[in-house]
Design a protein around this motif. Structure first.
Motif, mmCIF file in Angstrom:
data_model
loop_
_atom_site.group_PDB
_atom_site.id
_atom_site.type_symbol
_atom_site.label_atom_id
_atom_site.label_comp_id
_atom_site.label_asym_id
_atom_site.label_seq_id
_atom_site.Cartn_x
_atom_site.Cartn_y
_atom_site.Cartn_z
ATOM 1 N N LYS A 36 4.777 6.266 -6.844
ATOM 2 C CA LYS A 36 3.683 6.918 -6.119
ATOM 3 C C LYS A 36 2.809 5.895 -5.388
ATOM 4 O O LYS A 36 2.172 6.233 -4.391
ATOM 5 N N ALA A 37 2.760 4.686 -5.895
ATOM 6 C CA ALA A 37 2.013 3.598 -5.259
ATOM 7 C C ALA A 37 2.678 2.292 -5.670
ATOM 8 O O ALA A 37 3.077 2.128 -6.826
ATOM 9 N N PHE A 114 -2.611 6.370 -10.062
ATOM 10 C CA PHE A 114 -1.436 5.584 -9.669
ATOM 11 C C PHE A 114 -1.854 4.410 -8.786
ATOM 12 O O PHE A 114 -1.351 3.296 -8.936
ATOM 13 N N GLU A 115 -2.771 4.665 -7.850
ATOM 14 C CA GLU A 115 -3.199 3.596 -6.958
ATOM 15 C C GLU A 115 -3.949 2.506 -7.709
ATOM 16 O O GLU A 115 -3.738 1.310 -7.463
ATOM 17 N N GLN A 116 -4.821 2.883 -8.624
ATOM 18 C CA GLN A 116 -5.509 1.880 -9.445
ATOM 19 C C GLN A 116 -4.500 1.045 -10.225
ATOM 20 O O GLN A 116 -4.628 -0.182 -10.310
ATOM 21 N N ALA A 119 -2.411 -1.296 -8.003
ATOM 22 C CA ALA A 119 -3.250 -2.341 -7.428
ATOM 23 C C ALA A 119 -3.681 -3.376 -8.450
ATOM 24 O O ALA A 119 -4.107 -4.470 -8.072
ATOM 25 N N SER A 120 -3.571 -3.051 -9.732
ATOM 26 C CA SER A 120 -4.166 -3.923 -10.750
ATOM 27 C C SER A 120 -3.224 -4.428 -11.824
ATOM 28 O O SER A 120 -3.575 -5.364 -12.547
ATOM 29 N N PHE A 121 -2.011 -3.862 -11.944
ATOM 30 C CA PHE A 121 -1.229 -4.153 -13.154
ATOM 31 C C PHE A 121 -0.745 -5.602 -13.191
ATOM 32 O O PHE A 121 -1.059 -6.339 -14.120
ATOM 33 N N LEU A 122 -0.008 -6.026 -12.182
ATOM 34 C CA LEU A 122 0.466 -7.413 -12.189
ATOM 35 C C LEU A 122 -0.712 -8.386 -12.160
ATOM 36 O O LEU A 122 -0.742 -9.372 -12.913
ATOM 37 N N LYS A 123 -1.682 -8.105 -11.323
ATOM 38 C CA LYS A 123 -2.842 -8.989 -11.211
ATOM 39 C C LYS A 123 -3.640 -8.999 -12.511
ATOM 40 O O LYS A 123 -4.101 -10.054 -12.969
ATOM 41 N N GLY A 124 -3.811 -7.830 -13.107
ATOM 42 C CA GLY A 124 -4.552 -7.747 -14.361
ATOM 43 C C GLY A 124 -3.839 -8.422 -15.519
ATOM 44 O O GLY A 124 -4.467 -9.115 -16.336
ATOM 45 N N LEU A 125 -2.526 -8.238 -15.607
ATOM 46 C CA LEU A 125 -1.758 -8.931 -16.644
ATOM 47 C C LEU A 125 -1.810 -10.438 -16.426
ATOM 48 O O LEU A 125 -1.828 -11.218 -17.389
#
Length: 326
Positions: A36-37, A114-116, A119-125
């Motif tokens: 979805k994103a 989905f957009e949040q 936008a954040s998963f790889l960067k947040g991890l």
């Protein structure tokens, strides 16, 4: 038919093409996710350019959020209809459908869009392993983080604030300085106008810092070392200005018996339980509002506009995260 991005030769954004394809059923231990994103990350440009080689022709991207549509043999813990997110898939996440190893996928809480998530998963991890594992940042600790207004940097600013730490962020403009400060940076240094090491010394009463996080690479290597206290740690985790090469190890001795590490997410999240633990900490901060993930409308691109997306990312005109929307 589904759509995906592929490239058959290395080069600039112009090598990226949209192709239609017939999806294969997920294999053993895999999920098929309807994206979805899709997260766009600077590392994707390294793969496209050939800095990080991939067999050609190749797909691109490793991060997206979406819905499980099929499960392969041997999969447990997931079912069709589940909202999920992933950041360490095999190349090919720039796609409307992608088959992903279930061990690389996390359940996505309903409170996070989905957009949040994309936008954040790889960067947040990435921020999690940097600030919580590579070197564990303590409350009231002051440290330097390069590219503080980028996608990783803005999450780092917010996470540092949540930890009660003092992040000094480098930025390239006053607008980006304001964005980093709004996200939680304690101070900023405009590298286009100020000497980074000199300004950091002023900000810390000449104490400098115990750790520097540097995703820029070649252009900031020596300046980063000059910001460190004796026996400090240089964390080099990216190459946006080009890779650091030909390092003379004696320089670490000359500048104070320094340490250097070149970590990556794949070195810190090697099992599904590690992924779950890190994602739970990230999701709790997002759900609480301590970390806000807002993607500007002009940084959301259709899959067919992938060339524009990469051009914008590499121009350093973007702030925070960019997304592809299938």
């Amino acid at each position: 038919m589904a759509k995906r991005i592929q490239f058959s030769r290395n080069g600039g954004p112009e090598v990226l093409d949209v192709q239609e394809f017939t999806p294969q059923d997920p294999g053993a231990g895999e999920l098929q996710v309807e994206n979805k994103a899709i997260g766009i990350n600077y590392i994707d440009t390294y793969v496209r350019s050939g800095l990080y080689p991939a067999p050609l022709p190749s797909g691109l991207g490793t991060e997206a959020a979406g819905v499980v549509v099929k499960t392969g043999p041997g999969v447990s813990g997931f079912k069709p209809g589940d909202r999920v997110v992933y950041a360490q898939s095999a190349l090919g996440a720039y796609s409307s459908l992608h088959n992903v190893a279930a061990e690389k996928v996390a359940q996505l809480p309903a409170a996070i869009s989905f957009e949040q998530a994309a936008a954040s998963f790889l960067k947040g991890l990435t921020v999690h392993y940097l600030l919580r594992q590579t070197y564990e940042i303590q409350p009231d600790e002051t440290f330097l983080f390069h590219a503080a207004s980028g996608g990783v940097g803005l999450i780092a600013c917010q996470w540092a604030k949540a930890l009660g730490a003092h992040l000094i962020g480098t930025v390239g403009s006053e607008e980006k300085a304001q964005r980093a400060k709004q996200a939680g940076a304690w101070a900023t240094i405009n590298y286009r106008q100020q000497n980074v090491a000199q300004r950091l010394a002023e900000l810390t009463d000449n104490k400098k810092v115990r750790v520097v996080y540097d995703s820029v690479g070649k252009d900031t290597w020596e300046a980063s070392l000059d910001c460190l206290q004796p026996r400090g740690l240089m964390v080099s985790f990216g190459n946006s200005s080009g890779p650091v090469t030909g390092v003379n190890l004696a320089i670490l001795n000359q500048k104070g018996s320094l340490y250097v590490t070149r970590p990556s997410l794949n070195g810190y999240i090697t099992r599904h339980d590690e992924l779950v633990a890190a994602s739970n900490e990230l999701f709790s901060l997002i759900a609480s509002g301590a970390i806000k993930v807002d993607v500007p409308e002009n940084q959301k691109f259709a899959l067919s506009d992938v060339q524009k997306a990469h051009t914008a990312l590499e121009s350093r005109a973007t702030q925070g995260s960019c997304l592809l929307i299938p």
